[in-house]
Design a protein around this motif. Sequence first.
Motif, PDB file in Angstrom:
ATOM      1  N   ASP A  46       0.825  -1.208   0.000  1.00 40.44           N
ATOM      2  CA  ASP A  46       0.000   0.000   0.000  1.00 40.44           C
ATOM      3  C   ASP A  46       0.859   1.259   0.000  1.00 40.44           C
ATOM      4  OD1 ASP A  46      -2.309  -1.509   0.003  1.00 40.44           O
ATOM      5  OD2 ASP A  46      -2.464  -1.529   2.198  1.00 40.44           O
ATOM      6  N   THR A  47       1.943   1.229   0.751  1.00 39.68           N
ATOM      7  CA  THR A  47       2.897   2.340   0.758  1.00 39.68           C
ATOM      8  C   THR A  47       4.293   1.776   0.528  1.00 39.68           C
ATOM      9  OG1 THR A  47       3.286   2.228   3.152  1.00 39.68           O
ATOM     10  CG2 THR A  47       1.462   3.634   2.384  1.00 39.68           C
ATOM     11  N   TRP A  48       5.186   2.661   0.081  1.00 37.59           N
ATOM     12  CA  TRP A  48       6.544   2.220  -0.209  1.00 37.59           C
ATOM     13  C   TRP A  48       7.547   2.705   0.836  1.00 37.59           C
ATOM     14  CZ3 TRP A  48       7.675   2.706  -6.206  1.00 37.59           C
ATOM     15  CH2 TRP A  48       6.849   1.802  -6.887  1.00 37.59           C
ATOM     16  N   ASN A  49       7.064   3.109   1.993  1.00 36.52           N
ATOM     17  CA  ASN A  49       7.989   3.611   3.010  1.00 36.52           C
ATOM     18  C   ASN A  49       8.345   2.566   4.059  1.00 36.52           C
ATOM     19  OD1 ASN A  49       5.571   3.491   4.317  1.00 36.52           O
ATOM     20  ND2 ASN A  49       5.458   5.668   4.871  1.00 36.52           N
ATOM     21  N   THR A  50       7.891   1.318   3.850  1.00 38.28           N
ATOM     22  CA  THR A  50       8.288   0.255   4.765  1.00 38.28           C
ATOM     23  C   THR A  50       9.597  -0.371   4.297  1.00 38.28           C
ATOM     24  OG1 THR A  50       7.122  -1.482   3.554  1.00 38.28           O
ATOM     25  CG2 THR A  50       5.859  -0.250   5.223  1.00 38.28           C
ATOM     26  N   LYS A  51      10.267  -1.065   5.218  1.00 34.85           N
ATOM     27  CA  LYS A  51      11.536  -1.697   4.873  1.00 34.85           C
ATOM     28  C   LYS A  51      11.359  -2.724   3.764  1.00 34.85           C
ATOM     29  CE  LYS A  51      15.436  -4.141   6.983  1.00 34.85           C
ATOM     30  NZ  LYS A  51      16.009  -4.686   8.252  1.00 34.85           N
TER      31      LYS A  51
END
Length: 290
Positions: free
Chosen positions: A87-92
């Motif tokens: 959903d988002t690309w800010n996770t590791k």
Amino acid sequence: MTTIAEPIAAGAPTLGIHADLSNTDYHADKTSLSSSGARKILAPSTPAHFRYEQDNPQPATKTFDYGNAAHKRVLGNGPELVVIEHDTWNTKAAKAEVAEARERGAIPLKQHEMDMINGMADAIRRHPLASALLDPAYGAPEQSGFWIDGPTGIRRRVRFDWLPSIQSGRLIIPDYKTAADASDDAMQRDIAKYGYNQQADWYEEAARALGLGGQDAELLLIVQEKKAPFLINVIGIEFGSRIIGGAKNRAAIEKFAECMSTGNWPGYGDEPNYLALPGYAENRDKEMYL
């Protein structure tokens, strides 16, 4: 006029048309000048900007990702497209998948971005003129060409988005572009901003130099909006604007030849540049204060 016998770098592509040359290998030839390079040499840019970008490839941006992804779907040639299912690309985990995709040369996309790219390709196939110009039965994508510029002796290069295989009649060279606004008014501004008149002259001269289309080859821009309904505008560059583009290209070629010969890639100059107010500001302030 600067004339040089341009040395051919080891591994540089030979003169003529290359059907299977990768985009990486095409851009790796630093001894030749492309249309985009010619536009980068001239003001408001400088030869120093051009040389820096040649030696320091710029990182990927969303704008370039969208353009390259659309080229892949529409033209059938280009890097792999990979949907990153987060959903988002800010996770590791997401960042790792994006990095891995880019490491192998793929373009990472979110699902809604892939849907947009697929919608654009579908719209191209439904457009009578665009689909005819890009018909896979009568042409091939990403064809590269290299030739020698007669007046200067430098190597010049071109990478056709699409090169028709039919050689009877007039050669029409389609060039696919994506834009936020493909209206006539917006594209007039983009012709000036991005030098598309220079591109038209460059590609048409390339076709003549490479023996592809006689003396009357013509570039047509297929410009497509990136928002639904993904409208398409097929645009030709008016003759007078192409003449101006040709004059600018010749100035850029001469400057490139000079820089290659001397090894000097100048920026804005080493002496003060005395500037006047812009015309509108000068007129305004004269009325108010003089």
